[in-house]
Design a protein around this motif. Structure first.
Motif, PDB file in Angstrom:
ATOM      1  N   MET A 293       0.803  -1.220   0.000  1.00  0.00           N
ATOM      2  CA  MET A 293       0.000   0.000   0.000  1.00  0.00           C
ATOM      3  C   MET A 293       0.839   1.275   0.000  1.00  0.00           C
ATOM      4  SD  MET A 293      -3.132   0.871  -0.257  1.00  0.00           S
ATOM      5  CE  MET A 293      -4.089  -0.571   0.216  1.00  0.00           C
ATOM      6  N   SER A 294       1.906   1.319   0.782  1.00  0.00           N
ATOM      7  CA  SER A 294       2.741   2.523   0.834  1.00  0.00           C
ATOM      8  C   SER A 294       3.367   2.817  -0.520  1.00  0.00           C
ATOM      9  CB  SER A 294       3.835   2.376   1.903  1.00  0.00           C
ATOM     10  OG  SER A 294       3.270   2.348   3.198  1.00  0.00           O
ATOM     11  N   ASP A 295       3.822   1.780  -1.223  1.00  0.00           N
ATOM     12  CA  ASP A 295       4.409   1.965  -2.555  1.00  0.00           C
ATOM     13  C   ASP A 295       3.355   2.436  -3.557  1.00  0.00           C
ATOM     14  OD1 ASP A 295       6.973   1.360  -1.871  1.00  0.00           O
ATOM     15  OD2 ASP A 295       6.883  -0.737  -2.492  1.00  0.00           O
ATOM     16  N   ILE A 296       2.132   1.923  -3.433  1.00  0.00           N
ATOM     17  CA  ILE A 296       1.054   2.337  -4.349  1.00  0.00           C
ATOM     18  C   ILE A 296       0.778   3.829  -4.198  1.00  0.00           C
ATOM     19  CG2 ILE A 296      -1.434   2.122  -4.806  1.00  0.00           C
ATOM     20  CD1 ILE A 296      -1.143  -0.880  -4.091  1.00  0.00           C
ATOM     21  N   PHE A 297       0.663   4.315  -2.961  1.00  0.00           N
ATOM     22  CA  PHE A 297       0.417   5.744  -2.755  1.00  0.00           C
ATOM     23  C   PHE A 297       1.610   6.597  -3.189  1.00  0.00           C
ATOM     24  CE2 PHE A 297      -3.016   4.455   0.263  1.00  0.00           C
ATOM     25  CZ  PHE A 297      -4.035   5.189  -0.328  1.00  0.00           C
ATOM     26  N   ALA A 298       2.819   6.079  -3.021  1.00  0.00           N
ATOM     27  CA  ALA A 298       4.001   6.826  -3.442  1.00  0.00           C
ATOM     28  C   ALA A 298       4.031   7.023  -4.957  1.00  0.00           C
ATOM     29  CB  ALA A 298       5.270   6.106  -2.984  1.00  0.00           C
ATOM     30  N   LYS A 299       3.425   6.080  -5.705  1.00  0.00           N
ATOM     31  CA  LYS A 299       3.434   6.137  -7.175  1.00  0.00           C
ATOM     32  C   LYS A 299       2.126   6.663  -7.759  1.00  0.00           C
ATOM     33  CE  LYS A 299       6.624   2.211  -7.459  1.00  0.00           C
ATOM     34  NZ  LYS A 299       6.805   0.792  -7.829  1.00  0.00           N
ATOM     35  N   SER A 300       1.183   7.056  -6.900  1.00  0.00           N
ATOM     36  CA  SER A 300      -0.154   7.417  -7.380  1.00  0.00           C
ATOM     37  C   SER A 300      -0.265   8.845  -7.918  1.00  0.00           C
ATOM     38  CB  SER A 300      -1.179   7.247  -6.241  1.00  0.00           C
ATOM     39  OG  SER A 300      -0.935   8.205  -5.212  1.00  0.00           O
ATOM     40  N   GLY A 301       0.732   9.668  -7.642  1.00  0.00           N
ATOM     41  CA  GLY A 301       0.662  11.080  -8.025  1.00  0.00           C
ATOM     42  C   GLY A 301       0.200  11.963  -6.895  1.00  0.00           C
ATOM     43  N   SER A 302      -0.153  11.367  -5.757  1.00  0.00           N
ATOM     44  CA  SER A 302      -0.579  12.143  -4.587  1.00  0.00           C
ATOM     45  C   SER A 302       0.640  12.681  -3.846  1.00  0.00           C
ATOM     46  CB  SER A 302      -1.403  11.255  -3.654  1.00  0.00           C
ATOM     47  OG  SER A 302      -1.687  11.916  -2.436  1.00  0.00           O
ATOM     48  N   THR A 303       0.494  13.876  -3.265  1.00  0.00           N
ATOM     49  CA  THR A 303       1.584  14.455  -2.473  1.00  0.00           C
ATOM     50  C   THR A 303       1.406  14.181  -0.981  1.00  0.00           C
ATOM     51  OG1 THR A 303       0.364  16.562  -2.377  1.00  0.00           O
ATOM     52  CG2 THR A 303       1.998  16.308  -4.137  1.00  0.00           C
ATOM     53  N   ALA A 358      -2.497  11.942 -13.807  1.00  0.00           N
ATOM     54  CA  ALA A 358      -1.464  12.586 -12.976  1.00  0.00           C
ATOM     55  C   ALA A 358      -0.086  12.570 -13.631  1.00  0.00           C
ATOM     56  CB  ALA A 358      -1.395  11.894 -11.618  1.00  0.00           C
ATOM     57  N   GLN A 359       0.121  11.677 -14.599  1.00  0.00           N
ATOM     58  CA  GLN A 359       1.421  11.586 -15.258  1.00  0.00           C
ATOM     59  C   GLN A 359       1.710  12.786 -16.158  1.00  0.00           C
ATOM     60  OE1 GLN A 359       1.679   7.783 -17.269  1.00  0.00           O
ATOM     61  NE2 GLN A 359       1.175   6.641 -15.402  1.00  0.00           N
ATOM     62  N   SER A 360       0.662  13.464 -16.614  1.00  0.00           N
ATOM     63  CA  SER A 360       0.859  14.580 -17.547  1.00  0.00           C
ATOM     64  C   SER A 360       0.248  15.894 -17.056  1.00  0.00           C
ATOM     65  CB  SER A 360       0.255  14.222 -18.914  1.00  0.00           C
ATOM     66  OG  SER A 360      -1.115  13.851 -18.783  1.00  0.00           O
ATOM     67  N   HIS A 361      -0.317  15.906 -15.845  1.00  0.00           N
ATOM     68  CA  HIS A 361      -0.953  17.122 -15.329  1.00  0.00           C
ATOM     69  C   HIS A 361      -0.584  17.314 -13.857  1.00  0.00           C
ATOM     70  CE1 HIS A 361      -3.465  16.002 -18.796  1.00  0.00           C
ATOM     71  NE2 HIS A 361      -3.784  17.298 -18.881  1.00  0.00           N
ATOM     72  N   ASP A 362      -0.684  18.542 -13.408  1.00  0.00           N
ATOM     73  CA  ASP A 362      -0.451  18.861 -11.996  1.00  0.00           C
ATOM     74  C   ASP A 362      -1.736  18.573 -11.212  1.00  0.00           C
ATOM     75  OD1 ASP A 362       0.318  19.808  -9.566  1.00  0.00           O
ATOM     76  OD2 ASP A 362       0.176  21.940 -10.085  1.00  0.00           O
ATOM     77  N   VAL A 363      -1.656  17.606 -10.322  1.00  0.00           N
ATOM     78  CA  VAL A 363      -2.848  17.204  -9.548  1.00  0.00           C
ATOM     79  C   VAL A 363      -2.631  17.438  -8.054  1.00  0.00           C
ATOM     80  CG1 VAL A 363      -3.665  15.506 -11.235  1.00  0.00           C
ATOM     81  CG2 VAL A 363      -2.006  14.816  -9.483  1.00  0.00           C
ATOM     82  N   SER A 364      -1.723  18.330  -7.708  1.00  0.00           N
ATOM     83  CA  SER A 364      -1.398  18.560  -6.291  1.00  0.00           C
ATOM     84  C   SER A 364      -2.611  19.029  -5.489  1.00  0.00           C
ATOM     85  CB  SER A 364      -0.259  19.582  -6.172  1.00  0.00           C
ATOM     86  OG  SER A 364      -0.593  20.790  -6.838  1.00  0.00           O
ATOM     87  N   GLU A 365      -3.549  19.742  -6.161  1.00  0.00           N
ATOM     88  CA  GLU A 365      -4.757  20.191  -5.459  1.00  0.00           C
ATOM     89  C   GLU A 365      -5.717  19.045  -5.171  1.00  0.00           C
ATOM     90  OE1 GLU A 365      -6.804  23.474  -7.164  1.00  0.00           O
ATOM     91  OE2 GLU A 365      -4.968  24.525  -7.756  1.00  0.00           O
ATOM     92  N   TYR A 366      -5.518  17.934  -5.870  1.00  0.00           N
ATOM     93  CA  TYR A 366      -6.447  16.805  -5.751  1.00  0.00           C
ATOM     94  C   TYR A 366      -5.749  15.580  -5.167  1.00  0.00           C
ATOM     95  CZ  TYR A 366      -8.863  19.845  -9.046  1.00  0.00           C
ATOM     96  OH  TYR A 366      -9.452  20.924  -9.655  1.00  0.00           O
TER      97      TYR A 366
END
Length: 466
Positions: A293-303, A358-366
């Motif tokens: 789970m930790s690796d999945i969230f690290a690669k999900s685009g979430s900050t 998330a790979q091509s856009h800034d999704v930091s707000e989401y």
């Protein structure tokens, strides 16, 4: 009004059900400890990849996948071992045995000098889990009343998920070397509890001809006292007599399980739903994602912090399986399975689309969206595919082959665990997280369609019926 509530047959605190509840709670101490072993890996694996607290690092995809998947290999071993011993030794001895490899897991974790120690430790942890997933559902199905059997069976996964959350928290906030000695207290308490407070299943005692011991066991689990009203005693003991007749009728040689018994019409009708249930349970990725789970969230685009998200998911898991304990014997197995498979398919599809975007856009707000979608996936997965898995699997098969067929099915399930734990990190690296999630969603969507048309409701089914 409260007194009337306690007198309801499906109330866990009903006088008849109290020792069944106590037994369920005691044997699930090892389920909590096993869950800690599963959840502990997720945050610890990230620590071992960089700034390792021990004298070695786990860096390559090969090492990561094998540390994860050795649990599945051990689970297959535990399934086969306990499945072959259960009929000979009985449930109580098998319950005692599974604490030994689990204790060895934490000793190896403490003294680990290389990644091979973790391989062997996870293998031993898998043997405990594989044995537990065989003996717990069968033992509980033999001691519990039909109207609360689903609740007790769901408590196995609820306990595992409590352990997973504790493992997430301990792995994140406690030092590597303090965890093993704390967790070792649980199998020790479990051994003492089983040794002194758990009686052998009355059905097993009848099968081996110990009828007096079987009657005492039956009276214990149904809480029948000599001081009870004679009419109530006679009515309860009629149930024991029917059980005895059903398990002893006929010639033992004629009643021996043969290949022909696996080809009867009720047996053949059970194989399809059972296989799809096994595939959905593992290839939906629900169990695999818990480990990574930790690796999945690290690669999900979430900050958001991956370990914090993982702990939240652990709490959501508990909520999901708790809901199962409330609804399993009210709504039935099929409805929960349909809600579960549909919800998992939708959640994983949406998660895949977010990570792709998330790979091509800034999704930091989401950044909260991956946590929300994964919470939906885990919650909905646990109310059916995970929470109702064992009780549904055991109830699908005819009585004569039930123990053997359920044991073989769980061996297959453990094989799927090994495969998924091994290939999941490789798939995330080779395919990317989006396609990996969509693949799991596709399997779950197929399962939803199949269950809609071919799965039968087994709520309230007697363990003596086909």
């Amino acid at each position: 009004m409260l007194l009337k509530l306690f007198q309801r047959p499906n109330c866990l605190l009903n006088r008849r059900n109290r020792y069944q509840l106590l037994t369920t709670l005691l044997i699930n101490v090892i389920s909590i400890s096993h869950g800690i072993g599963i959840g502990w890996l997720s945050p610890t694996l990230r620590k071992l990849q960089s700034d390792s607290p021990v004298g070695f690092e786990v860096k390559s995809e090969f090492e990561i996948s094998w540390v994860g998947s050795m649990l599945g290999m051990g689970s297959v071993t535990g399934n086969i071992l306990i499945g072959s011993l259960l009929g000979r030794l009985g449930s109580k001895r098998c319950l005692l045995f599974i604490a030994i490899p689990h204790s060895c897991l934490w000793i190896l974790v403490y003294f680990a000098k290389s990644v091979e120690y973790l391989y062997v430790g996870r293998l031993l942890g898998g043997i405990c889990g594989g044995g537990m997933y065989i003996v717990h559902p069968i033992f509980l199905s033999e001691i519990a009343d039909a109207n609360i059997r689903g609740t007790f069976s769901a408590m196995v996964m609820l306990s595992v998920n409590v352990g997973v959350l504790l493992g997430y928290i301990m792995g994140t906030h406690m030092s590597y070397y303090s965890i093993p000695w704390i967790v070792l207290l649980l199998p020790l308490c479990y051994l003492i509890s089983v040794l002194f407070f758990i009686k052998e299943s009355p059905m097993h005692l009848i099968r081996i001809g110990k009828y007096s011991a079987a009657e005492r066991s039956f009276r214990y689990y149904k809480n029948i006292k000599d001081s009870d009203n004679i009419h109530d005693q006679n009515r309860a003991m009629e149930e024991f007599d029917l059980m005895k007749i059903a398990l002893t009728k006929g010639d033992p040689l004629m009643d021996a399980i043969t290949f022909k018994d696996f080809c009867t019409r009720p047996a053949l009708k059970a194989y399809g739903p059972a296989l799809v249930l096994l595939i959905a349970n593992q290839f939906s990725g629900l169990f695999t994602m818990v480990n990574y789970m930790s690796d999945i969230f690290a690669k999900s685009g979430s900050t958001m912090d991956p370990d914090t998200c993982t702990i939240i998911i652990g709490a959501v898991q508990i909520l999901g399986t708790y809901v199962t304990t409330l609804l399993c014997d009210i709504c039935g197995r099929k409805l929960l399975m349909l809600v579960s498979t549909a919800g998992v398919a939708i959640s994983l599809t949406a998660f895949g689309f977010f990570t792709q975007y998330a790979q091509s856009h800034d999704v930091s707000e989401y950044s909260w969206i991956p946590l929300l979608l994964m919470s939906m996936d885990i919650f909905l997965g646990n109310i059916g595919l995970v929470g109702c898995f064992f009780v549904s699997l055991v109830e699908m098969f005819p009585v004569k082959i039930r123990a053997k067929a359920a044991s073989m099915a769980i061996v297959v399930c453990s094989s799927f665990v090994f495969v998924m734990l091994n290939i999941f990190p490789i798939c995330m690296k080779q395919w990317g997280i989006s396609i990996t999630m969509w693949s799991c969603a596709g399997v779950t969507a197929f399962s939803f369609i199949y269950f809609t048309y071919f799965m039968k409701e087994t709520k309230g089914k007697s363990m003596l019926d086909d």
